[in-house]
Write a protein that holds these residues in place. Structure first.
Motif, short mmCIF file in Angstrom:
data_model
loop_
_atom_site.label_atom_id
_atom_site.label_comp_id
_atom_site.label_asym_id
_atom_site.label_seq_id
_atom_site.Cartn_x
_atom_site.Cartn_y
_atom_site.Cartn_z
N GLY A 110 0.62 -1.12 0.45
CA GLY A 110 0.05 0.13 -0.25
C GLY A 110 1.02 1.18 0.44
N TYR A 111 0.37 2.48 -0.18
CA TYR A 111 1.71 3.76 -0.73
C TYR A 111 1.32 3.72 0.69
N LEU A 169 -0.42 -2.95 -16.24
CA LEU A 169 -0.83 -3.58 -14.95
C LEU A 169 -0.39 -3.17 -13.92
N PRO A 170 0.51 -3.04 -14.01
CA PRO A 170 1.06 -2.90 -12.19
C PRO A 170 1.45 -0.98 -11.75
N TYR A 171 0.63 -0.24 -12.85
CA TYR A 171 0.77 0.79 -12.56
C TYR A 171 -1.08 1.30 -12.98
N VAL A 172 -1.67 0.56 -14.16
CA VAL A 172 -3.53 0.72 -13.25
C VAL A 172 -3.56 0.25 -12.37
N THR A 173 -2.83 -0.83 -11.07
CA THR A 173 -3.36 -1.77 -10.03
C THR A 173 -3.31 -0.33 -9.02
N LEU A 191 -3.28 3.04 -9.72
CA LEU A 191 -4.12 3.89 -9.83
C LEU A 191 -5.43 3.67 -9.05
N LEU A 192 -6.30 2.44 -8.81
CA LEU A 192 -7.10 1.82 -8.75
C LEU A 192 -7.17 1.92 -7.87
N ARG A 193 -6.18 1.86 -6.92
CA ARG A 193 -5.65 1.30 -4.97
C ARG A 193 -5.70 2.77 -4.07
N ASN A 199 -11.86 -3.18 -13.89
CA ASN A 199 -10.75 -3.20 -12.88
C ASN A 199 -11.11 -4.19 -12.26
N SER A 200 -12.21 -5.15 -12.34
CA SER A 200 -11.85 -5.83 -11.19
C SER A 200 -10.60 -6.95 -12.24
N LEU A 201 -10.12 -6.81 -13.18
CA LEU A 201 -8.65 -7.54 -14.19
C LEU A 201 -7.37 -7.72 -13.20
N VAL A 202 -7.68 -6.41 -12.30
CA VAL A 202 -6.14 -5.99 -11.90
C VAL A 202 -6.31 -7.39 -10.08
#
Lengths: 207, 207
Positions: free
Chosen positions: B26-27, B101-105, B107-109, B162-165
């Protein structure tokens, strides 16, 4: 809520508080101290009701899982063609998710650090698998399109359904009533999955 | 990776490490110490590249956002009927999500505790809104079913995408290739949303 008060909790009402805190802080990030503060009673009062926070987690996810597995025993899930049964199960899953929102939210967020979490994840996978099996039966009947992998379809379907915990809020806070949401999910999902062009053409009244 | 090594990082390769750690911890839960350990270089070496972890976050979510907003400038997103444009945008969104994938993941979190996080959430909402506008245009053209609220459809659509991540992993680790996943999302989504029964009946070759 932080002023100590007489313990008037039942296991049921204490669970409501615990689930709210678990969802806010994450289960891992929640201590008995947090629960005690949120409930406004001492830690020893909480221990009067449960042996620890893992028992609260087990009760909470059990409530969600009982709701979900209960669907599979309903008439609509066991009678008729597979495509009708799976449509019924999807609609009811959305309804149970909305009715038991905090409990299902918690169920979808557990990540497997304790035995109870791993058990919850396992049961959740079992439920998904039961739905996948129904989809497979419906595909075998020729009622679902043949050009989509059943496992992939199941993932996308649950992706859509489970996303509700991120944005759906009960009225009046949220903008949609439950029936509207359940209708939308079933329509979006099944008019995409169903291979029956005839019913589709005349199917605007469905749901 | 914990043995200190000579700093051979570029801002780009350092970003790869940072995004992995942000997604794992987590950030909020990531310190410069964590980044230093994961990269195997000292904190002062990291400060040679960036002013702090928030810059790494900004670069990471910018990469995801640039990928997503870039779609809207592509030919397929600006020519033809709205329904074709929105179908194109959905397919490309799925492709960008899988490619980045990691970048969009990440972003979504993000959840909005810092200025950069709030900015990322705002831009993400903007993107969703652009897609919602396209859906609205397509509905106005009569190409989407009239019995579903556009905002609700947008939510469900992004819920599915978004569930793809949560489960998609690049091959060979995952079981699906990108085209198969993009096809499945477009089929599931649009055969549910589209109101054109004629095209639907003959539309098995679409996508």
């Amino acid at each position: 809520m932080t002023t100590p008060k007489r313990d008037t909790y039942t296991p049921e009402t204490l669970l409501t508080v615990a689930v709210r805190v678990f969802n806010e802080r994450g289960y891992d990030g929640t201590s008995m101290e947090h629960l005690s503060k949120a409930a406004g009673i001492s830690k020893s009062s909480i221990y009067h009701h449960v042996v620890g926070k893992e028992e609260l987690l087990r009760r909470a996810v059990s409530r969600a899982l009982d709701g979900l597995f209960g669907i599979l025993d309903e008439d609509g899930a066991s009678r008729g063609r597979a495509v009708q049964r799976v449509e019924y199960v999807v609609r009811r899953t959305v309804e149970v998710l909305m009715a038991e929102l905090p409990y299902v939210t918690l169920l979808l967020r557990v990540r497997g650090n304790t035995q109870t979490e791993r058990w919850a994840m396992e049961r959740r996978r079992e439920f998904d698998q039961r739905v996948a099996d129904l989809l497979k039966d419906a595909a075998a009947d020729g009622d679902l399109r043949a050009d989509m992998d059943t496992r992939l379809a199941t993932r996308l379907l649950f992706g859509m359904i489970n996303s509700l915990v991120e944005w759906y809020r009960p009225q009046p806070a949220g903008g949609y009533d439950r029936e509207q949401v359940a209708d939308a999910v079933v329509r979006l999902a099944f008019d995409g999955l169903r291979n029956d062009r005839t019913e589709r053409s005349g199917g605007a009244s469905r749901g």
